[in-house]
Design a protein around this motif. Structure first.
Motif, PDB file in Angstrom:
ATOM      1  N   SER A  37      -2.493  10.449 -21.933  1.00  0.00           N
ATOM      2  CA  SER A  37      -1.617  11.416 -22.590  1.00  0.00           C
ATOM      3  C   SER A  37      -1.503  12.637 -21.685  1.00  0.00           C
ATOM      4  O   SER A  37      -2.218  12.760 -20.691  1.00  0.00           O
ATOM      5  CB  SER A  37      -2.165  11.795 -23.970  1.00  0.00           C
ATOM      6  N   TYR A  38      -0.606  13.551 -22.047  1.00  0.00           N
ATOM      7  CA  TYR A  38      -0.295  14.672 -21.163  1.00  0.00           C
ATOM      8  C   TYR A  38      -0.541  16.009 -21.849  1.00  0.00           C
ATOM      9  O   TYR A  38      -0.338  16.152 -23.065  1.00  0.00           O
ATOM     10  CB  TYR A  38       1.165  14.596 -20.702  1.00  0.00           C
ATOM     11  N   LYS A  39      -0.957  16.963 -21.059  1.00  0.00           N
ATOM     12  CA  LYS A  39      -1.093  18.321 -21.574  1.00  0.00           C
ATOM     13  C   LYS A  39       0.289  18.874 -21.922  1.00  0.00           C
ATOM     14  O   LYS A  39       1.302  18.394 -21.431  1.00  0.00           O
ATOM     15  CB  LYS A  39      -1.777  19.208 -20.530  1.00  0.00           C
ATOM     16  N   ALA A  40       0.323  19.868 -22.787  1.00  0.00           N
ATOM     17  CA  ALA A  40       1.592  20.445 -23.230  1.00  0.00           C
ATOM     18  C   ALA A  40       2.417  20.936 -22.046  1.00  0.00           C
ATOM     19  O   ALA A  40       1.880  21.460 -21.059  1.00  0.00           O
ATOM     20  CB  ALA A  40       1.327  21.602 -24.187  1.00  0.00           C
ATOM     21  N   ASN A  41       3.729  20.720 -22.141  1.00  0.00           N
ATOM     22  CA  ASN A  41       4.696  21.198 -21.143  1.00  0.00           C
ATOM     23  C   ASN A  41       4.565  20.513 -19.790  1.00  0.00           C
ATOM     24  O   ASN A  41       4.989  21.060 -18.767  1.00  0.00           O
ATOM     25  CB  ASN A  41       4.572  22.723 -20.965  1.00  0.00           C
ATOM     26  N   VAL A  42       4.008  19.311 -19.773  1.00  0.00           N
ATOM     27  CA  VAL A  42       3.941  18.525 -18.539  1.00  0.00           C
ATOM     28  C   VAL A  42       5.056  17.489 -18.580  1.00  0.00           C
ATOM     29  O   VAL A  42       5.049  16.582 -19.412  1.00  0.00           O
ATOM     30  CB  VAL A  42       2.580  17.823 -18.386  1.00  0.00           C
ATOM     31  N   GLY A  43       6.056  17.623 -17.700  1.00  0.00           N
ATOM     32  CA  GLY A  43       7.162  16.673 -17.641  1.00  0.00           C
ATOM     33  C   GLY A  43       8.170  16.895 -18.756  1.00  0.00           C
ATOM     34  O   GLY A  43       8.066  17.816 -19.573  1.00  0.00           O
ATOM     35  N   THR A  44       9.191  16.015 -18.799  1.00  0.00           N
ATOM     36  CA  THR A  44      10.261  16.140 -19.787  1.00  0.00           C
ATOM     37  C   THR A  44       9.877  15.573 -21.142  1.00  0.00           C
ATOM     38  O   THR A  44      10.482  15.915 -22.155  1.00  0.00           O
ATOM     39  CB  THR A  44      11.534  15.419 -19.293  1.00  0.00           C
ATOM     40  N   SER A  45       8.858  14.707 -21.167  1.00  0.00           N
ATOM     41  CA  SER A  45       8.412  14.111 -22.433  1.00  0.00           C
ATOM     42  C   SER A  45       6.891  14.137 -22.497  1.00  0.00           C
ATOM     43  O   SER A  45       6.229  13.101 -22.378  1.00  0.00           O
ATOM     44  CB  SER A  45       8.932  12.674 -22.556  1.00  0.00           C
ATOM     45  N   PRO A  46       6.295  15.329 -22.696  1.00  0.00           N
ATOM     46  CA  PRO A  46       4.830  15.428 -22.682  1.00  0.00           C
ATOM     47  C   PRO A  46       4.150  14.688 -23.821  1.00  0.00           C
ATOM     48  O   PRO A  46       2.939  14.472 -23.772  1.00  0.00           O
ATOM     49  CB  PRO A  46       4.587  16.945 -22.786  1.00  0.00           C
TER      50      PRO A  46
END
Length: 254
Positions: free
Chosen positions: A151-160
């Motif tokens: 999963s991704y931290k907030a605001n990472v890429g266009t679809s975090p």
């Protein structure tokens, strides 16, 4: 067409350079102790050519049908060229250029890097801003495949809010399956995972990259059952230290 010709020139130049280095260069397989990813995923990266070696590469290109997909691996600028249209990301904006009016029917902002991510597995799973979580094994045809959720931290890429789960062979550490969610439109977390089987690979300049991938149906427990459609095939792969000009990724001038 000009972008394709430019890429061919660079491919020829870089290929000659790579040939000269082939006997002296080795793919690095050591894993930096400061890396964020789990050691088991480090072994997966090693099996596929090594994350340190991958990070030295600048250009990735491959074909999917009529699409020629070219990516700068560091800036993540991308161009997709076809006979009827081109689209890409120049580092700031996603653009679309149509040779034939209304020839592209999709959403460029969603599609421009979709197959780059599928093709550049498992290496994109070492990007910055990732959170790793061990998950239950995936069982298929009597084999238990260990897995990690990405999963991704907030605001990472266009679809975090997108999530991936990568599963690997417990003996060889080769990647075998990928589950993923699509949150581009909803912009909200989802548990509706799709699943892809990675069971046909090829060695490209020392990296083990997918030759084809196959989407599978799942049962109520999320276990894959049968393919949903024929495999998606990738051809004419290239991975190189050679860097393309920023102009290559810009929208063509009329």
């Amino acid at each position: 067409m000009k972008k394709i010709l430019l890429l061919l020139i660079i491919v020829i130049t870089v290929s000659c350079k790579d040939e000269a280095k082939k006997e002296t260069n080795k793919i690095e397989t050591s894993i930096d102790k400061k890396e964020n990813f789990p050691s088991e995923l480090g072994k997966v990266f090693e099996k596929h050519g090594g994350i340190n070696a991958w990070r030295k590469m600048s250009t990735l290109s491959f074909n999917k049908g009529e699409e020629v997909i070219t990516t700068d691996l560091h800036s993540r600028k991308i161009v997709i060229n076809t006979p009827k249209y081109s689209l890409g990301f120049d580092g700031k904006e996603v653009w679309l250029d149509e040779e034939v009016a209304d020839s592209y029917k999709g959403n460029p902002s969603f599609y421009y890097n979709l197959y780059f991510y599928f093709y550049a597995m498992p290496f994109v799973l070492a990007d910055n801003g990732i959170i790793y979580e061990k998950v239950a094994d995936l069982t298929f045809e009597g084999i238990d495949y260990p897995g990690y959720k990405i999963s991704y931290k907030a605001n990472v890429g266009t679809s975090p809010d997108d999530n991936y789960i990568v599963y690997y062979n417990p003996k060889t550490y080769q990647m075998e399956w990928l589950k993923y969610t699509v949150t581009f439109k909803s912009k909200a977390p989802s548990d509706a995972f799709k699943i892809i089987r990675y069971n046909n690979w090829e060695n490209i300049s020392g990296f083990v990259l997918p030759k084809e991938i196959t989407w599978y149906k799942k049962d109520k427990n999320g276990t894959p059952t049968l393919p949903t459609k024929p495999a998606t095939v990738f051809t004419l792969p290239l991975v190189s230290e050679g860097k393309l000009s920023d102009l290559f990724f810009e929208k063509p001038l009329k």
